[in-house]
Design a protein around this motif. Structure first.
Motif, short mmCIF file in Angstrom:
data_model
loop_
_atom_site.label_atom_id
_atom_site.label_comp_id
_atom_site.label_asym_id
_atom_site.label_seq_id
_atom_site.Cartn_x
_atom_site.Cartn_y
_atom_site.Cartn_z
N LYS A 1 0.82 -1.22 0.00
CA LYS A 1 0.00 0.00 0.00
C LYS A 1 0.85 1.27 0.00
CE LYS A 1 -4.19 -1.61 0.29
NZ LYS A 1 -5.17 -1.28 -0.74
N THR A 2 2.16 1.10 -0.15
CA THR A 2 3.01 2.27 0.01
C THR A 2 2.67 3.37 -1.01
OG1 THR A 2 4.61 0.95 -1.17
CG2 THR A 2 5.02 1.26 1.14
N ALA A 3 2.39 2.95 -2.26
CA ALA A 3 2.08 3.96 -3.27
C ALA A 3 0.78 4.68 -2.92
CB ALA A 3 1.96 3.31 -4.64
N VAL A 4 -0.20 3.91 -2.42
CA VAL A 4 -1.49 4.52 -2.05
C VAL A 4 -1.27 5.52 -0.92
CG1 VAL A 4 -3.77 4.06 -1.07
CG2 VAL A 4 -2.81 2.52 -2.78
N ILE A 5 -0.47 5.11 0.06
CA ILE A 5 -0.24 5.99 1.21
C ILE A 5 0.47 7.27 0.76
CG2 ILE A 5 1.05 6.21 3.38
CD1 ILE A 5 0.51 3.15 3.75
N ALA A 6 1.48 7.10 -0.11
CA ALA A 6 2.19 8.27 -0.61
C ALA A 6 1.24 9.17 -1.39
CB ALA A 6 3.36 7.83 -1.48
N THR A 7 0.35 8.56 -2.18
CA THR A 7 -0.61 9.35 -2.95
C THR A 7 -1.52 10.14 -2.03
OG1 THR A 7 -0.58 7.64 -4.64
CG2 THR A 7 -2.39 9.19 -4.73
N LEU A 8 -2.04 9.45 -1.00
CA LEU A 8 -2.95 10.14 -0.08
C LEU A 8 -2.23 11.30 0.59
CD1 LEU A 8 -4.83 7.13 1.58
CD2 LEU A 8 -5.70 8.71 -0.13
N LYS A 9 -0.95 11.10 0.89
CA LYS A 9 -0.20 12.19 1.52
C LYS A 9 -0.01 13.34 0.54
CE LYS A 9 2.74 11.05 5.00
NZ LYS A 9 4.00 10.55 5.54
N CYS A 10 0.21 13.01 -0.74
CA CYS A 10 0.32 14.06 -1.75
C CYS A 10 -0.96 14.85 -1.86
CB CYS A 10 0.65 13.45 -3.10
SG CYS A 10 2.39 13.17 -3.33
N LEU A 11 -2.07 14.17 -1.63
CA LEU A 11 -3.37 14.83 -1.72
C LEU A 11 -3.70 15.59 -0.45
CD1 LEU A 11 -5.39 12.01 -3.50
CD2 LEU A 11 -4.51 14.12 -4.50
N GLY A 12 -2.81 15.55 0.52
CA GLY A 12 -3.02 16.38 1.71
C GLY A 12 -3.38 15.62 2.97
N PRO B 1 -2.57 14.05 6.37
CA PRO B 1 -1.48 14.03 7.34
C PRO B 1 -1.22 12.60 7.80
CG PRO B 1 -3.47 14.87 8.36
CD PRO B 1 -3.80 14.62 6.93
N ALA B 2 -0.02 12.37 8.33
CA ALA B 2 0.37 11.02 8.76
C ALA B 2 -0.64 10.45 9.75
CB ALA B 2 1.76 11.06 9.38
N ARG B 3 -1.19 11.32 10.60
CA ARG B 3 -2.13 10.86 11.61
C ARG B 3 -3.36 10.22 10.98
NH1 ARG B 3 -3.54 15.73 14.92
NH2 ARG B 3 -4.93 15.90 13.16
N LEU B 4 -3.81 10.85 9.89
CA LEU B 4 -4.99 10.31 9.19
C LEU B 4 -4.66 8.94 8.59
CD1 LEU B 4 -7.90 10.70 8.22
CD2 LEU B 4 -6.99 11.81 6.19
N ILE B 5 -3.45 8.83 8.03
CA ILE B 5 -3.03 7.54 7.45
C ILE B 5 -3.06 6.46 8.54
CG2 ILE B 5 -1.14 6.31 6.31
CD1 ILE B 5 -2.17 8.52 4.56
N VAL B 6 -2.52 6.80 9.70
CA VAL B 6 -2.51 5.82 10.80
C VAL B 6 -3.95 5.41 11.11
CG1 VAL B 6 -2.03 5.49 13.26
CG2 VAL B 6 -0.36 6.63 11.81
N ARG B 7 -4.82 6.40 11.18
CA ARG B 7 -6.21 6.08 11.54
C ARG B 7 -6.88 5.20 10.49
NH1 ARG B 7 -8.20 11.90 14.06
NH2 ARG B 7 -6.79 11.81 15.82
N ILE B 8 -6.65 5.54 9.21
CA ILE B 8 -7.29 4.76 8.14
C ILE B 8 -6.89 3.29 8.26
CG2 ILE B 8 -7.31 4.34 5.64
CD1 ILE B 8 -6.86 7.39 5.28
N TYR B 9 -5.59 3.04 8.42
CA TYR B 9 -5.15 1.65 8.42
C TYR B 9 -5.37 0.96 9.76
CZ TYR B 9 -3.79 2.39 3.72
OH TYR B 9 -3.86 2.65 2.37
#
Lengths: 850, 246
Positions: free
Chosen positions: A298-309, A311-319
């Motif tokens: 999922k690294t590409a997806v995570i990087a994409t979501l970060k590019c779209l704005g 924050p790391a905290r949201l990524i943690v919550r999603i996963y």
């Protein structure tokens, strides 16, 4: 929580749901690991709850009344019996060990030690006595002609070859077997699962015919009382104690109906829970691996979501939400399995535990299992999630999206640590024995740390080996340390699972060795109980005439209960759990002028010869430590309804494993000498002489019971083996979890394997060459892991035997070797099967694509 | 509720003012440590881009084009120098603030599209709007996809779309929040000629419609010429700033 946080959780959940739609393909091992671990804990919890519930539901029947009052060596006096019978219905019985023999055989015929029970007409107050054939009480026990009736357990029928209608000799009396016992409602309240012989039941009024009721004979008189609903048992007991403060009886309430079995269920349940927890910990490694592997994709997806704005905290919550949702599925599946297990297990349990399992849903047990599962998922899943959230968004520009292996931010490290501590705390809080649970937690943590460190050392060693001449060996060794290697997780997970198996195999093996080999060496052949003082001289004379008798020791014995310790009532005194047995029920006591040979005095002085002063007592040093008392403190003991206090004069070290006659308390001569007593004797003899000794003694003294030590040890061994099998089965669950982790790790490295085999084939390697490399790699991994598990498991077994069971540890090389070889073969097989199809991979498509 | 502050509003090209720069790079250096020693990726970049400009960025591989774009997007921190984008001094922002900055001010289009494979086209476009907590995120995403000609592909997943369609979804996603600045890194690199042209037409059309400043990295000189200015990089330096429009 701020409004932004709330929105962020909502948003995270929305995005998590979208990702979950694509299925749980990458999560099979994750789900399996959690399900297996939670199922193990839920199953153990549900089963032991079911057993405990049975003991509770049937408590009245098991105890035989609302309250049971037990006296040893003396029946209740008239005044006491009158009082017992005033409020409710009263039933009295007498239980003892006795020798029986078929009347059809002569004095040389087979005989058997039995557990004799004499019951009155009111028996049983609760439940029903069932016999085959069903007979009225009069027909069952009443006199018919010259003979009273007797009911016998089926085991006696097998042992002596008797049947209904035959005459059975019990002590001096002759009884007609009228029926076979099918169900004795209060069987468990007596000797529990440990009995020295089959049950034989007669009427109390016929007890005199046996001649067994001698002064000082070891007879337990139990008075069961069925109280009306209007009477509170506690009030009734308080009243009884006020009326007869010095009776010396042991009063049991409904919650103490079958204390032995209750303790056994608790203890075995605790051990099984620990094994289940280990399975869950092993599963936790699988959880972490599965989450890592999933997020690597999922690294590409995570990087994409970060590019779209994002924050790391949201990524943690999603996963994290995805992981917890899936964990929920795994936990529910585990709970369902856990609920179903008691239904399936009740048949197996019935084979060695005479308690039905009350099947049902036990929310407490399930809640604990679910909590363990959730904490495991959180503690092991958060780390890889938090690490993945550190993926730099900019990597998308470089087309080089590689998983991040950095340490997650401090807050997530802290949450993980809190999760692990909570897991440990839950294990300790929910255990019946806190000390044991702390040992387990410490041991598990130490084992995990050891395996983690060793995994790192293996990688370092593999790196340092340098260039080996054999290319296959070099590549196999290199595979142990290259990036993305499954070495650490396989070593940790399988290592833990195997360690549990080695521990249990060694503990079980050592216990069996102790019982089968060590104890019998130097152990006596017989214990003879209930010898009357006037029988001592003829008894010794008789044995002197038998060839093969090596040594005879006899001592007077009475039964006494410790009622207060250093002036504090025994029930309220602070006592170490390991010494609690000494105040449970009655203990054998004796007196002696001289110090015993087999238990040396370790503190204080033995009393002088012809001592005639105030009552002194010599106490077992371990028990004294557990009581927190020393020389000069007092113990009050009730013997035959009379209390007397003695001052502790010295402490002895007793080695209980020698099976000689050992007494926790030996008193100075004086007070006890005047009490009615019987003697206990041990006889060391050549095995060839055993039959003649038993025959000679029991023919000559029909009131004396012969306990064959070999038979008793066999009974104990049977129980130990049964428990050992149960625990071993549970250990297999931990191994299954470890195997799942191995399978998961191999699956996760599948892409790399395909690549490896393709590249090797391009470079001219044959399929055989490639396979050789894989076999060597997994063989090495298996051998190292299994060897390490053998060491860790042996240390754990040593600790359990030495500190928990006080038994010497001996390495069982066969067990260890079997485990090491077996585990290596398993790892090798799974590894090879898992990579087999990579050999068939066509090279062209892969090279074209990349 | 629309939660998109627009500090550059007064500088939209439909207005008269276009003088205030939206991107200002001043003496930007970036070194990376590697096993072979320090690697200088950017060696003192100075660049000023006015709002509404379209800039073509060209240069050989390894010249620092993508790195410059990452620095502008706040995805990479320079070793030294100042970076000011859409009114924000990026060095002063922490990780979360940078995420917020991107969410509000920057859209990015990649060569490899980088759509989320588990989300449908409309969901992919809605994501940045959802991040911005816009209530009608899906309405807007739908409308945005219709304008790039994908109104009939809303519920298709990336794997069900052609390369050109995927890049159009990416463009719709990049413009969904109506950013001040759009960064496109070789947007046609994975597409054939005709499809590439269609995609670029859409890109310029969208940029013009929203008055978005466009930074377009490309190897294609012809494509770069469609921009109002062409900036050329070599060895981490800007060797040609192009002609700044009046």
């Amino acid at each position: 929580m701020s409004s932004e946080d709330a929105a962020s959780w909502t948003l995270a959940w929305r995005l998590a749901r979208r990702e979950l739609r694509s299925g749980v393909r990458g999560f099979r091992v994750f789900l399996a690991c959690l399900t297996v671990g939670v199922a193990a804990i839920a199953a153990v919890g549900s089963t032991s709850s079911g057993l405990t519930a049975s003991l509770g539901n049937d408590a009245r029947e098991i105890l035989g009344g609302d309250v049971a009052v037990r006296l040893v060596q003396r029946p209740a006096q008239q005044s006491e019996q009158r009082h017992l019978g005033t409020t409710g219905r009263l039933s009295g019985s007498a239980e003892m060990r006795a020798m029986v023999q078929s009347d059809a055989v002569g004095p040389n015929g087979a005989r058997s030690l039995v557990e004799l029970k004499a019951v009155d007409d009111a028996y049983p107050l609760y439940g029903a006595l069932e016999t085959e054939p069903r007979l009225s009480r009069q027909d069952l026990f009443g006199r018919r002609g010259e003979l009273s009736g007797v009911a016998v357990a089926p085991q006696l029928v097998d042992r002596l070859g008797v049947s209904v209608g035959d005459i059975l000799r019990v002590g001096d009396g002759r009884f007609e077997i009228r029926a076979i016992l099918a169900h004795e409602p209060d069987r468990l309240a007596g000797s529990g699962i440990f009995s020295l012989g089959p049950r034989v039941m007669i009427a109390k009024s016929a007890l005199a015919e046996t001649g067994l009721e001698q002064p000082g004979s070891l007879i337990y008189y139990t008075y069961r009382v069925a109280l009306p609903d209007s009477v509170d048992p506690e009030d009734w007991i308080a009243d009884l104690n006020t009326e007869f403060p010095d009776a010396g009886w042991r009063i049991r309430r409904l919650d103490e109906a079958a204390p032995q079995i209750r303790r056994l269920v608790q203890r075995v349940g605790l051990f099984l829970t620990f094994v289940g927890l280990t399975a869950l910990l092993v599963g936790g490694v699988g959880v972490a691996n599965a989450v890592s592997a999933y997020l690597d994709g999922k690294t590409a997806v995570i990087a994409t979501l970060k590019c779209l704005g994002a924050p790391a905290r949201l990524i943690v919550r999603i996963y994290l939400l995805q992981i917890l949702t899936l964990a929920g599925v795994g936990i529910i599946a585990g709970l369902v399995l856990g609920v179903l297990t008691p239904f399936a297990a009740s048949g197996v349990i019935a084979a060695f535990l005479p308690v039905p399992v009350s099947t049902g849903i036990y929310p407490g047990a399930l809640l604990i299992a679910a909590l363990f599962g959730s904490l495991t998922a959180l503690s092991f899943g958060l780390w890889p999630v938090a690490r993945a959230a550190q993926i730099p968004a900019g990597s998308l520009f470089r087309n080089l999206v590689a998983p991040v292996r950095a340490r997650p931010p401090a807050v997530y490290v802290a949450i993980t640590a809190v999760g692990l501590v909570a897991l440990a705390a839950l294990a300790v809080v929910t255990a019946d024995d806190t000390g044991l649970a702390l040992w387990f937690v410490g041991g598990a943590a130490a084992a995990m740390a050891t395996f983690r460190i060793v995994a790192a050392l293996i990688a370092i060693a593999a790196r340092r080996v340098g260039n080996l001449r054999q290319p296959a060996v070099r590549l196999a060794v290199a595979a142990l340390h290259r990036p993305g290697t499954p070495t650490p997780s396989v070593v940790l997970a399988l290592g833990l699972g195997l360690s549990v198996l080695v521990t249990i195999a060694q503990v079980d093996g050592n216990l069996s060795r102790q019982i089968r080999e060590e104890l019998p060496t130097g152990a006596p052949a017989f214990f003879f109980i209930d010898l009357q003082p006037n029988q001592i001289a003829p008894f010794e004379a008789l044995l002197a005439d038998i060839d093969g008798v090596e040594k005879t020791v006899q001592v007077p014995m009475l039964r006494g209960r410790i009622t207060s310790i250093a002036g504090v009532a025994a029930e309220t005194a602070t006592i170490d759990p390991n010494s609690r047995w000494a105040i449970r029920g009655d203990r054998g006591v004796t007196w002696s002028e001289a110090a015993p040979e087999n238990s040396p005095v370790v503190e204080g002085e033995w009393w002088q010869a012809h001592y005639d002063g105030p009552q002194l007592v010599s106490l077992d040093a371990d028990v004294a430590a557990g009581f927190g008392v020393g020389i000069g403190d007092t113990l009050t003991v009730n013997v035959l309804g009379r209390e007397f206090t003695a001052t502790i004069a010295n402490l002895r070290h007793i080695d209980w494993q020698t099976l000689s006659i050992n007494f926790v308390m030996i008193f100075s001569p004086g007070f006890l000498e005047a009490a009615p007593r019987s003697h206990i004797a041990i006889v060391h003899a050549d095995p060839a002489a055993e039959a003649e000794i038993e025959r000679g003694v029991t023919n000559a003294f029909r009131n004396v019971s012969a306990v064959r030590v070999r038979d008793a040890l066999e009974t104990v061994n049977g129980i130990v083996t049964g428990i050992g099998t149960a625990v071993r089965l549970a250990a297999l669950v931990a191994l299954v979890a470890g195997t799942l982790v191995l399978a998961g790790a191999i699956a996760a490295s599948h892409r790399r394997r395909v690549y490896d085999s393709v590249v090797l084939k391009v470079l001219g390697a044959t399929r055989r060459n490639v396979m050789t490399i894989f076999v060597l790699e997994y063989g090495l991994l298996g051998l190292v892991t299994a060897s390490l598990a053998a060491i860790v498991g042996s240390i754990a077994a040593w600790a359990v035997l030495r500190f928990l069971m006080n038994i010497d540890w001996v390495l069982m090389p066969q067990t260890v070797a079997l485990t090491v070889i077996g585990a290596t073969v398993i790892i090798l097989a799974i590894g090879v099967v898992g990579t087999w199809h990579t050999l068939g991979q066509k090279t062209a498509p892969l090279l074209r694509n990349d | 509720m629309m939660d998109l502050p627009d500090p550059q509003q007064s500088q939209r090209p439909d207005g008269a003012t276009a003088a205030k720069p939206i991107v200002e790079l001043s003496d930007v250096h970036l070194h990376l440590a590697s096993a072979g020693g320090k690697v200088n990726i950017l060696r003192g970049l100075d660049l000023s881009v006015n709002a509404g400009e379209t800039i073509g960025v060209v240069g050989p591989s390894g010249s620092g084009k993508s790195t410059m774009m990452m620095v502008i997007a706040g995805l990479e921190r320079p070793t030294s120098g100042t970076v000011r984008v859409a009114g924000s001094e990026l060095a002063t922002l922490n990780e979360d603030a940078l995420a917020l900055f991107r969410r509000r001010s920057v859209g990015i289009v990649f060569q490899a599209f980088h759509l989320v494979p588990t989300m449908s086209a409309v969901e992919n476009v809605a994501v940045p709007l959802e991040f911005a907590r816009i209530d009608d995120a899906f309405e807007r995403a739908r409308a945005s996809l219709e304008t790039v000609g994908l109104g009939d592909r809303l519920t298709h997943y990336p794997s069900q779309l052609s390369g050109g369609e995927q890049q159009r979804v990416a463009i719709a996603r990049a413009f969904a929040t109506e950013p001040n600045l759009l960064l496109a890194d070789e947007p046609t690199g994975n597409l054939d000629g005709d499809t590439g042209t269609q995609v670029i037409d859409i890109l310029f059309e969208r940029a013009a419609r929203f008055g978005t400043t466009l930074l377009l990295i490309t190897h294609d000189r012809g494509l770069a010429q469609r921009c109002s200015r062409v900036v050329q990089l070599r060895d981490g330096r800007i060797v040609d700033h192009g002609n700044t429009p009046p």
